[in-house]
Enzyme design. Structure first.
Site, mmCIF file in Angstrom:
data_model
loop_
_atom_site.group_PDB
_atom_site.id
_atom_site.type_symbol
_atom_site.label_atom_id
_atom_site.label_comp_id
_atom_site.label_asym_id
_atom_site.label_seq_id
_atom_site.Cartn_x
_atom_site.Cartn_y
_atom_site.Cartn_z
ATOM 1 N N GLU A 270 -2.637 -11.910 7.603
ATOM 2 C CA GLU A 270 -2.944 -11.889 6.169
ATOM 3 C C GLU A 270 -3.005 -13.294 5.569
ATOM 4 O O GLU A 270 -2.428 -13.572 4.531
ATOM 5 C CB GLU A 270 -1.921 -11.038 5.418
ATOM 6 C CG GLU A 270 -1.901 -9.589 5.880
ATOM 7 C CD GLU A 270 -0.990 -8.696 5.057
ATOM 8 O OE1 GLU A 270 0.069 -9.166 4.619
ATOM 9 O OE2 GLU A 270 -1.345 -7.521 4.855
ATOM 10 N N ASP A 343 1.009 0.274 8.632
ATOM 11 C CA ASP A 343 1.806 -0.442 7.640
ATOM 12 C C ASP A 343 2.683 0.465 6.780
ATOM 13 O O ASP A 343 2.327 0.732 5.640
ATOM 14 C CB ASP A 343 0.867 -1.255 6.734
ATOM 15 C CG ASP A 343 1.626 -2.250 5.866
ATOM 16 O OD1 ASP A 343 2.826 -2.441 6.110
ATOM 17 O OD2 ASP A 343 0.998 -2.823 4.970
ATOM 18 N N GLU A 371 6.993 0.871 -0.897
ATOM 19 C CA GLU A 371 5.666 0.392 -1.275
ATOM 20 C C GLU A 371 4.616 1.497 -1.227
ATOM 21 O O GLU A 371 3.722 1.544 -2.064
ATOM 22 C CB GLU A 371 5.275 -0.752 -0.323
ATOM 23 C CG GLU A 371 3.859 -1.246 -0.494
ATOM 24 C CD GLU A 371 3.496 -2.359 0.494
ATOM 25 O OE1 GLU A 371 4.376 -2.796 1.270
ATOM 26 O OE2 GLU A 371 2.330 -2.783 0.477
HETATM 27 C C1 BDP Z 1 2.353 -5.119 3.617
HETATM 28 C C2 BDP Z 1 2.541 -5.555 2.211
HETATM 29 C C3 BDP Z 1 2.446 -7.033 2.020
HETATM 30 C C4 BDP Z 1 3.301 -7.738 3.052
HETATM 31 C C5 BDP Z 1 2.912 -7.296 4.429
HETATM 32 C C6 BDP Z 1 3.815 -7.845 5.520
HETATM 33 O O1 BDP Z 1 1.568 -4.899 1.407
HETATM 34 O O2 BDP Z 1 2.840 -7.315 0.696
HETATM 35 O O3 BDP Z 1 3.202 -9.115 2.929
HETATM 36 O O4 BDP Z 1 3.000 -5.913 4.541
HETATM 37 O O5 BDP Z 1 4.621 -7.080 6.026
HETATM 38 O O6 BDP Z 1 2.976 -3.880 3.705
HETATM 39 O O7 BDP Z 1 3.720 -9.007 5.884
#
Ligand code: BDP
Length: 668
Positions: A270, A343, A371
């Site tokens: 990301e 996720d 989340e």
């Molecule tokens: C996702 C989230 C994000 C996190 C990412 C992570 O949406 O905010 O930074 O995982 O785990 O679930 O790095």
């Protein structure tokens, strides 16, 4: 009551449990008094017992007293926090090899007593199943919590190191009471400046405060820190200057914090920097940082990677990048793997990496903050979800729990500045359950729910017999009204609040809900079999076989692994379409049933917390209907089908749901 006391209320006892503690005066003593950890254990027992009995507790043995003694250098008990509670004719002794074992034993004793167990019936030994039981905070230094639904960050970096908020002690206490022994204080999307000297003194103050509670501090480290704050032209892990920079940084941290736990790293995921930016592997990056720490600490390297989309299947990326590196990681590197391959969805099959890297230390990452399960306003007890993962047989000769037990578990924390810590009273149960499962993954969700509810609200059997089943069914309700039958990732993008299965126009395919459901006039679901992306092949053959054929796949995983027609026959006798509608309706009905159950429990709960939960359930009831109606309206727009006879139509037309925006939703 405002919930601040969590499960540590130690409410007054009654009946036999009270009598057992009040027949004689009560004294709590230890020969090791003066040790900071032992002193905490003594103070906790004295305060807890005095709350529960309404009487003063003596601090020295008196003739004829019921004696609770802490013996914290008992050679026959193992180290690592183990303890033994041994009843005797005149009281009970907590035996441990070290002060931390006494502290854990003291909290265990209070937990048993607070559930109404008479002192004379308490006697057992216990030890943590996993060495690392950690919280990961996604807290930013400016006080914003990524995916936080409980207010601002509890960490006051602005006023540290001079000012240490009482909350930092109460937080450590809550953690120690459930066995948590490591805390990563900052977001995995890390700011490099948190490695600067002015932050190290702040961190040292926290480490000093938490040390007596058995908690080690860790930092999320930004991989590009040598460039960001170190003045180097590169962060290439094989560059000697980069290696020297990290070594010097580690030395500097250890000079201030001798028991610093180590670094947590999110790399090449990301948009975060990482070793692949320099053509190096995850192992090159992790091992470089591990060398800097040496035998003083651990690098926890996250397997949640999805960098450039490579046109296969997001489900398959982490396995593809990491499994070939098995055996290449240094001994003080742990690879931290989310429970599922996508996720933190309401339901995911276990991650195929578990069991597939026998020569790598793997740790489980769970998400306590909800989340993807309705934030803090939806009641969803997560122990059943984690139990489902921990018990899963990897097909490699071990369950997930057995794979991670030699290493540990991390939970993404749900704490914030709200008075009740977690954004809702019932979200405290998820913090509690995470700690208890990391301590002992064989505990049942029911045991954990019962313990928690008895300590947090009321130990009345009629209350527990009603609230525990409600908690146990709550996560399944969320699955049903949000993402039934193996659907996933259908929430609105960015903030992840509410349904948006129609979103299909974002730049990267895997950002779009339509990527995950793949619905059209003919059918719905993600084909991960050999006819599709073949991600199923990443599971051991015996596991892959269970999920290979849509006719025999458990319906809870059906659309995760298969694309089927709307008429696909389900084991219930319904068509897929009718079954989907049925699941949404079950989810909504389950929330209504929770609200009715909770209303009946008013006599057992103080008015303040009862009302707070009632209000949340009202939000949840509305939002469950919103999820159902918006989802059904969308599926109907795709498949052109009527709802089964007798099923209510969505309250609004699809355009209405599509038009909703939520600038007030907590962001990311
Ligand atoms: C996702 C989230 C994000 C996190 C990412 C992570 O949406 O905010 O930074 O995982 O785990 O679930 O790095």
């Amino acid at each position: 009551e405002d919930g601040y006391d969590l499960w540590l209320r130690h409410a007054p006892l009654e009946g036999e449990a009270l009598d057992a503690l009040t027949v004689r005066p009560l004294a709590v003593v230890s020969d090791q008094a003066g040790n900071a950890t032992v002193d905490i254990a003594l103070a906790e027992l004295r305060a807890g017992l005095s709350n529960m009995t309404g009487r003063a507790v003596a601090t020295a043995a008196e003739p004829g007293a019921t004696l609770i003694a802490l013996d914290c250098d008992h050679p026959q008990i193992a180290d690592g926090g183990a303890f033994s509670l041994n009843g005797s004719s005149n009281g009970l002794t907590v035996y441990a090899f070290e002060p931390l074992g006494c502290l854990y034993g003291a909290y265990a004793l209070l937990r048993d007593l607070a559930q109404g167990t008479p002192l004379g019936e308490i006697g057992y030994s216990d030890a943590p199943a996993m060495p690392l039981r950690m919280l990961n905070h996604w807290d930013n230094p400016d006080g914003h919590v990524e995916r936080g639904y409980a207010g601002r960050s509890i960490f006051d970096w602005w006023h540290l190191p001079e000012r240490l908020d009482q909350r930092m002690i109460d937080y450590a206490r809550a953690n120690a009471s459930i066995g948590i022994n490591g805390v990563v204080v900052n977001n995995v999307n890390a700011r490099a400046f948190m490695l600067e000297p002015r932050y190290i003194v702040k961190l040292a103050r926290l480490a000093d405060a938490w040390r007596p509670y058995g908690i080690r501090v860790y930092l999320s480290a930004r991989f590009s820190a040598p460039r960001d704050i170190g003045g180097l032209p590169t962060a290439d892990p094989l560059d000697p200057a980069v290696r020297a920079w990290w070594k010097a940084k580690a030395d500097e941290i250890y000079a201030a914090i001798p028991d610093f736990g180590g670094f947590l790293v999110k790399a090449n995921s990301e948009g975060q920097p990482g070793p692949q930016d320099y053509g190096r592997t995850h192992a090159d990056g992790a091992n470089m940082m591990a060398e800097a720490l040496g035998d003083r600490g651990t690098v926890i390297w996250r397997a949640f990677v999805y960098s450039e989309f490579d046109d296969t299947d997001r489900h398959a990326q982490a396995y593809a990048e990491f499994v070939p590196l098995d055996g290449q990681f240094a001994p003080n590197v742990i690879v931290q793997v989310k429970n599922g391959a996508i996720d933190f969805q309401p339901r995911e099959p276990f991650h195929p990496m578990f069991g597939a890297m026998p020569n790598t230390r793997l740790m489980l990452e769970a998400q306590i903050t909800k989340e993807y399960l309705g934030f803090a306003s939806h009641l969803a007890f997560l122990a059943p979800m984690w139990e489902e993962v921990l018990e899963a047989d990897t097909g490699h000769g071990a369950t997930v729990a057995e794979v991670v037990a030699p290493v540990g578990m991390a939970g993404v924390a749900n704490t914030g500045s709200d008075r009740n810590w977690s954004g809702s009273d019932f979200d405290q149960a998820n913090w509690y359950a995470f700690g208890r499962l990391a301590w002992d993954p064989s505990l049942s969700s029911e045991t954990i729910a019962r313990e928690w509810a008895a300590q947090t609200f009321s130990r009345a059997p009629a209350f527990l017999d009603s609230v525990v089943p409600m908690m146990l069914g709550s996560r399944e309700a969320v699955v049903d009204y949000m993402t039934p039958l193996g659907l996933a990732h259908l929430m609105d993008t960015g903030h992840h609040y509410g349904p948006a299965p129609w979103v299909c126009d974002l730049e990267r395919p895997e950002w779009n809900p339509c990527y995950y459901h793949r619905a059209d006039a003919h059918g719905i679901g993600f084909d991960r079999t050999e006819r599709g992306t073949h991600a199923l092949a990443q599971y051991a053959p015996s596991v892959a076989a269970q999920w290979a054929d849509p006719a025999t796949t458990d319906p809870i995983w059906l659309l995760w692994f298969h694309r089927v027609s709307w008429d696909h026959p389900m084991p219930s006798g319904r068509s897929l379409w009718a079954e989907l509608v049925h699941r949404y309706d079950s989810g909504v009905a389950a929330v209504d049933a929770m609200a009715a159950t909770w209303a009946d429990l008013a006599p057992y709960v103080d008015a303040q917390r009862h009302r707070a939960v009632t209000e949340n359930l009202a939000i949840q009831a509305n939002e469950a209907r919103w999820w159902r109606d918006a989802s059904l309206a969308y599926w109907q727009s795709v498949n052109g089908r009527e709802l089964p006879a007798g099923t209510p139509s969505p309250a609004h037309a699809l355009d209405y749901y599509r038009s909703l925006t939520f600038p007030e939703a907590p962001g990311n």
